[in-house]
Design a protein around this motif. Structure first.
Motif, PDB file in Angstrom:
ATOM      1  N   ILE A 102       3.871   5.262  -7.641  1.00  0.00           N
ATOM      2  CA  ILE A 102       4.540   6.362  -8.223  1.00  0.00           C
ATOM      3  C   ILE A 102       5.708   6.933  -7.487  1.00  0.00           C
ATOM      4  N   THR A 160      -3.965  11.784   3.869  1.00  0.00           N
ATOM      5  CA  THR A 160      -5.238  12.804   3.974  1.00  0.00           C
ATOM      6  C   THR A 160      -6.387  12.403   3.052  1.00  0.00           C
ATOM      7  N   GLY A 217       0.406  11.346  -3.972  1.00  0.00           N
ATOM      8  CA  GLY A 217      -0.925  11.091  -3.515  1.00  0.00           C
ATOM      9  C   GLY A 217      -2.001  11.663  -4.435  1.00  0.00           C
ATOM     10  N   ALA A 239      -6.375  14.327  -7.913  1.00  0.00           N
ATOM     11  CA  ALA A 239      -6.877  15.408  -6.778  1.00  0.00           C
ATOM     12  C   ALA A 239      -6.926  16.627  -7.792  1.00  0.00           C
ATOM     13  N   ILE A 275       0.918  -1.224   0.023  1.00  0.00           N
ATOM     14  CA  ILE A 275      -0.106  -0.005  -0.059  1.00  0.00           C
ATOM     15  C   ILE A 275       0.859   1.282  -0.186  1.00  0.00           C
ATOM     16  N   ALA A 276       0.865   1.983  -1.063  1.00  0.00           N
ATOM     17  CA  ALA A 276       1.546   3.197  -1.046  1.00  0.00           C
ATOM     18  C   ALA A 276       0.978   4.327  -0.140  1.00  0.00           C
ATOM     19  N   SER A 297       0.841  14.927  -0.408  1.00  0.00           N
ATOM     20  CA  SER A 297       2.161  14.521  -1.479  1.00  0.00           C
ATOM     21  C   SER A 297       1.455  14.802  -2.922  1.00  0.00           C
ATOM     22  N   HIS A 317     -16.365  23.524  -5.180  1.00  0.00           N
ATOM     23  CA  HIS A 317     -15.616  23.884  -6.350  1.00  0.00           C
ATOM     24  C   HIS A 317     -16.478  24.274  -7.282  1.00  0.00           C
ATOM     25  N   GLY A 320      -8.733  21.061  -6.637  1.00  0.00           N
ATOM     26  CA  GLY A 320      -9.030  21.887  -5.647  1.00  0.00           C
ATOM     27  C   GLY A 320      -9.585  23.224  -6.030  1.00  0.00           C
ATOM     28  N   ASP A 343      -4.474  22.639  -5.531  1.00  0.00           N
ATOM     29  CA  ASP A 343      -4.482  22.771  -4.025  1.00  0.00           C
ATOM     30  C   ASP A 343      -5.646  22.121  -3.279  1.00  0.00           C
ATOM     31  N   VAL A 350      -6.082   4.291   2.387  1.00  0.00           N
ATOM     32  CA  VAL A 350      -4.665   3.791   2.701  1.00  0.00           C
ATOM     33  C   VAL A 350      -5.129   2.703   3.706  1.00  0.00           C
ATOM     34  N   ALA A 381       7.820  11.782  -5.356  1.00  0.00           N
ATOM     35  CA  ALA A 381       6.493  11.700  -5.038  1.00  0.00           C
ATOM     36  C   ALA A 381       6.040  12.077  -3.718  1.00  0.00           C
TER      37      ALA A 381
HETATM   38  C1  FAD Z   1      -9.146  19.021   4.949  1.00  0.00           C
HETATM   39  C2  FAD Z   1      -8.880  18.078   3.681  1.00  0.00           C
HETATM   40  C3  FAD Z   1      -9.254  18.777   2.350  1.00  0.00           C
HETATM   41  C4  FAD Z   1      -9.210  18.148   1.279  1.00  0.00           C
HETATM   42  N1  FAD Z   1      -9.497  18.958   0.156  1.00  0.00           N
HETATM   43  C5  FAD Z   1      -9.313  18.067  -0.668  1.00  0.00           C
HETATM   44  C6  FAD Z   1      -9.648  18.848  -2.340  1.00  0.00           C
HETATM   45  O1  FAD Z   1     -10.025  19.891  -2.208  1.00  0.00           O
HETATM   46  N2  FAD Z   1      -9.352  18.248  -3.355  1.00  0.00           N
HETATM   47  C7  FAD Z   1      -8.894  16.856  -3.533  1.00  0.00           C
HETATM   48  O2  FAD Z   1      -8.981  16.477  -4.523  1.00  0.00           O
HETATM   49  N3  FAD Z   1      -8.872  16.419  -2.214  1.00  0.00           N
HETATM   50  C8  FAD Z   1      -9.035  16.890  -1.076  1.00  0.00           C
HETATM   51  N4  FAD Z   1      -8.688  16.103  -0.012  1.00  0.00           N
HETATM   52  C9  FAD Z   1      -8.288  14.795  -0.099  1.00  0.00           C
HETATM   53  C10 FAD Z   1      -6.793  14.592  -0.077  1.00  0.00           C
HETATM   54  O3  FAD Z   1      -6.034  15.343   0.271  1.00  0.00           O
HETATM   55  C11 FAD Z   1      -6.394  14.096  -1.525  1.00  0.00           C
HETATM   56  O4  FAD Z   1      -7.004  12.982  -1.857  1.00  0.00           O
HETATM   57  C12 FAD Z   1      -4.825  13.848  -1.759  1.00  0.00           C
HETATM   58  O5  FAD Z   1      -4.553  13.929  -3.014  1.00  0.00           O
HETATM   59  C13 FAD Z   1      -4.425  12.647  -0.908  1.00  0.00           C
HETATM   60  O6  FAD Z   1      -2.972  12.811  -1.079  1.00  0.00           O
HETATM   61  P1  FAD Z   1      -2.303  12.029  -0.009  1.00  0.00           P
HETATM   62  O7  FAD Z   1      -0.679  12.416  -0.052  1.00  0.00           O
HETATM   63  O8  FAD Z   1      -2.364  12.334   1.371  1.00  0.00           O
HETATM   64  O9  FAD Z   1      -2.226  10.583  -0.326  1.00  0.00           O
HETATM   65  P2  FAD Z   1      -2.755   9.346   0.751  1.00  0.00           P
HETATM   66  O10 FAD Z   1      -3.776   9.667   1.696  1.00  0.00           O
HETATM   67  O11 FAD Z   1      -1.470   8.943   1.474  1.00  0.00           O
HETATM   68  O12 FAD Z   1      -3.143   8.361  -0.257  1.00  0.00           O
HETATM   69  C14 FAD Z   1      -4.175   8.384  -0.900  1.00  0.00           C
HETATM   70  C15 FAD Z   1      -4.289   7.282  -1.956  1.00  0.00           C
HETATM   71  O13 FAD Z   1      -3.179   7.398  -3.088  1.00  0.00           O
HETATM   72  C16 FAD Z   1      -2.628   6.352  -3.171  1.00  0.00           C
HETATM   73  N5  FAD Z   1      -1.103   6.797  -3.163  1.00  0.00           N
HETATM   74  C17 FAD Z   1      -0.456   7.895  -2.352  1.00  0.00           C
HETATM   75  N6  FAD Z   1       0.874   8.017  -2.955  1.00  0.00           N
HETATM   76  C18 FAD Z   1       0.806   7.090  -3.760  1.00  0.00           C
HETATM   77  C19 FAD Z   1       2.330   6.999  -4.733  1.00  0.00           C
HETATM   78  N7  FAD Z   1       3.405   7.675  -4.806  1.00  0.00           N
HETATM   79  N8  FAD Z   1       1.840   6.169  -5.854  1.00  0.00           N
HETATM   80  C20 FAD Z   1       0.921   5.476  -5.975  1.00  0.00           C
HETATM   81  N9  FAD Z   1      -0.136   5.562  -5.209  1.00  0.00           N
HETATM   82  C21 FAD Z   1      -0.058   6.631  -4.126  1.00  0.00           C
HETATM   83  C22 FAD Z   1      -2.504   5.520  -1.683  1.00  0.00           C
HETATM   84  O14 FAD Z   1      -2.316   4.200  -1.768  1.00  0.00           O
HETATM   85  C23 FAD Z   1      -4.064   5.835  -1.642  1.00  0.00           C
HETATM   86  O15 FAD Z   1      -4.728   5.102  -2.233  1.00  0.00           O
HETATM   87  C24 FAD Z   1      -8.882  16.716   1.290  1.00  0.00           C
HETATM   88  C25 FAD Z   1      -8.487  16.139   2.528  1.00  0.00           C
HETATM   89  C26 FAD Z   1      -8.576  16.747   3.787  1.00  0.00           C
HETATM   90  C27 FAD Z   1      -8.106  16.155   4.902  1.00  0.00           C
END
Ligand code: FAD
Length: 469
Positions: free
Chosen positions: A216, A86, A153, A159, A80-81, A150, A382, A161, A144, A92, A123
């Motif tokens: 990734i 978040t 992620g 994602a 699990i990456a 990250s 949005h 924003g 954003d 995850v 990444a």
């Molecule tokens: C307060 C808040 C506001 C938010 N607002 C938004 C918003 O406006 N728009 C939005 O799109 N999202 C939003 N989110 C959701 C979240 O931030 C996004 O989904 C973000 O892209 C997750 O990134 P992360 O690094 O935390 O990934 P993680 O939570 O660590 O992982 C998410 C998923 O991606 C996979 N993953 C992570 N890194 C990799 C990698 N390197 N390679 C392959 N797979 C990977 C994981 O296995 C998992 O399935 C919000 C979350 C919070 C808590």
């Protein structure tokens, strides 16, 4: 609640001794079985049930990811990456145990190509870290999500924003990737060219694949010049319909707003309390305009004319960078502001996206049902993209509340689908929305399963997410 049937207990002893020895020798203290670290990596920011992995590997290079995946693949152990954790749909959670690969230490900006407006990063770099790095270059990366996620992620969840209405989502802004596949081999997808007609577009197969097809390790992203002029403003409306109709007309008129965010009166009250602000407690739009001085003035005049038609208040401006940052940070903290309305409660955050012409109908109907249910569920959106979010502020131990939230959520998703929309505009599927993927895509889900089997025949990459195999 779409929870998996059974989450197996997570014990380190389930990992084969050979795997433990190999990963220990490879990573030393960066390979850990510590209960607290495993627990932290099995949960995201959602209310979904957590599931700790059996071990966590903190990697520092593509080669290390490759070695970890190879060793896990030999033993058919799930991988699990993990970026910053978040995610909002149980992404995850290690539903079938396994090894979580934490990429947070892969956080180097590898190359900024100012002349070509692109950047290559590892990444684990976060969006705020990237923009801090770019500060003196006159460039920025616009995507954003509210959290400082990250970029790996963000690519993995496709994602977006507040800026997506102008700059697009991760789908439009990822040029290329380095990916470790389920057998430990490494591929590069895409490149630095702005366009390419060479073969299948694998970049877009991996963008949004939520770690189910590969890990990734590097990302090449588009960058943008910081606009000459930026203005932000806040405008309140008598009703939510007035606010949404303003958005629809603005978009349909082709005015290139950079941000156009809806906040309903419940969420605005929460934001005021949490961020110590004093906006009028009414349905409100937050705008931002980018361009030349003259271009921004023109956009403002055109939008003002539309807001006036719909009963909008005078604009409350945030002209200085510091004021704008305060405004957008308050917007980005909306989720935590919603949670603060009811101390001890959990947030069930959900999003849908519909074609812009159906946005008013979708939001009005959804708001009506929330009112009737007496549920606390602030709404933000949005909305320039037709995307809006609800946070059900709930007590997960109260079955009646959970049932109501589930019913409202299902009805909202099916309403969006009936309008030609999607069950998630940006949060992704994880395991929280897995049942809706079938409802949205029908027989195409089988084609997705074939892609999954081709890339991951033993189903070791983040199993239990996006698709039921
Ligand atoms: C307060 C808040 C506001 C938010 N607002 C938004 C918003 O406006 N728009 C939005 O799109 N999202 C939003 N989110 C959701 C979240 O931030 C996004 O989904 C973000 O892209 C997750 O990134 P992360 O690094 O935390 O990934 P993680 O939570 O660590 O992982 C998410 C998923 O991606 C996979 N993953 C992570 N890194 C990799 C990698 N390197 N390679 C392959 N797979 C990977 C994981 O296995 C998992 O399935 C919000 C979350 C919070 C808590």
């Amino acid at each position: 609640m779409n929870a998996p049937d059974a989450i197996p207990p997570s014990t380190a002893s389930r990992l084969p001794a050979d795997l433990l020895a190999r990963l220990g020798a490879l990573l030393g203290e960066r390979f850990t079985l510590a209960a607290a670290v495993r627990a932290q990596h099995g949960k995201d920011e959602s209310y979904h049930a957590a599931a700790a992995p059996d071990a966590v590997a903190f990697v520092r290079s593509t080669e290390e990811v490759q070695a970890v995946v190879k060793a896990c693949a030999e033993h058919r152990v799930p991988v699990i990456a993990f970026g910053t954790g978040t995610g909002l749909e149980g992404h995850v959670a290690a539903l079938h145990g396994g090894v979580t690969i934490d990429l947070s230490q892969m956080n180097r900006v590898l190359a900024v190509h100012e002349g070509d407006l692109d950047v290559q990063i590892e990444a684990g770099v976060t969006r705020k870290q990237l923009n801090a790095h770019l500060r003196d270059s006159g460039l920025f990366f616009p995507i954003d999500p509210g959290a400082d996620a990250s970029l790996g992620g963000m690519a993995a969840t496709r994602a977006s924003g507040t800026n997506a209405v102008r700059y697009g989502t991760m789908r439009e802004n990822v040029l290329g990737l380095t990916v470790v596949l389920s057998d430990g081999s490494v591929i590069k997808t895409g490149g630095r060219a702005r366009k390419s007609a060479a073969g299948y577009d694998l970049t877009r197969v991996f963008v949004g694949s939520e770690g189910t097809l590969g890990v990734i390790t590097e990302v090449t992203l588009r960058l943008y010049g910081i606009p000459q002029a930026i203005s932000a403003a806040v405008c309140a409306f008598p009703t939510i319909e007035d606010a949404v109709n303003t958005v629809i007309e603005t978009i349909q008129s082709g005015i290139p707003v950079a941000r156009i965010e809806l906040v309903d009166e419940v969420q605005l009250d929460a934001i005021n309390r949490y961020s110590k602000l004093d906006y009028v407690v009414q349905p409100t739009l937050f705008f931002e305009f980018h361009g030349t001085e003259a271009g921004v003035m023109e956009q403002v005049e055109m939008v003002k004319a539309i807001t006036t038609e719909h009963g909008g208040s005078a604009f409350r401006w945030a002209m200085q960078a510091e004021d704008r940052n305060k405004l957008w940070q308050a917007r980005h903290n909306a989720y935590y502001a919603a949670l603060a309305l009811r101390p001890g409660a959990k947030g069930w955050a959900t999003d849908v996206c519909v074609p812009i012409s159906r946005l008013a109908d979708c939001i009005s109907e959804t708001k009506r049902e929330i009112r009737e249910s007496k549920m606390l569920a602030p709404l933000v959106g949005h909305v320039g993209d037709g995307n809006f979010h609800l946070t059900y502020v709930i007590d997960p131990n109260n079955p009646a509340e959970m049932e109501t939230a589930q019913r409202l959520n299902e009805r909202m998703v099916h309403r969006a689908l009936a309008m030609g929309g999607t069950c998630t505009g940006e949060h992704g599927v994880g395991y929280g929305k897995i049942d809706f993927v079938e409802a949205e895509h029908g027989p195409a889900v089988d084609a997705m399963r074939r892609i999954k089997r081709a890339f991951d025949p033993d189903n070791i990459m983040n199993p239990g997410k996006i698709l039921r195999m």
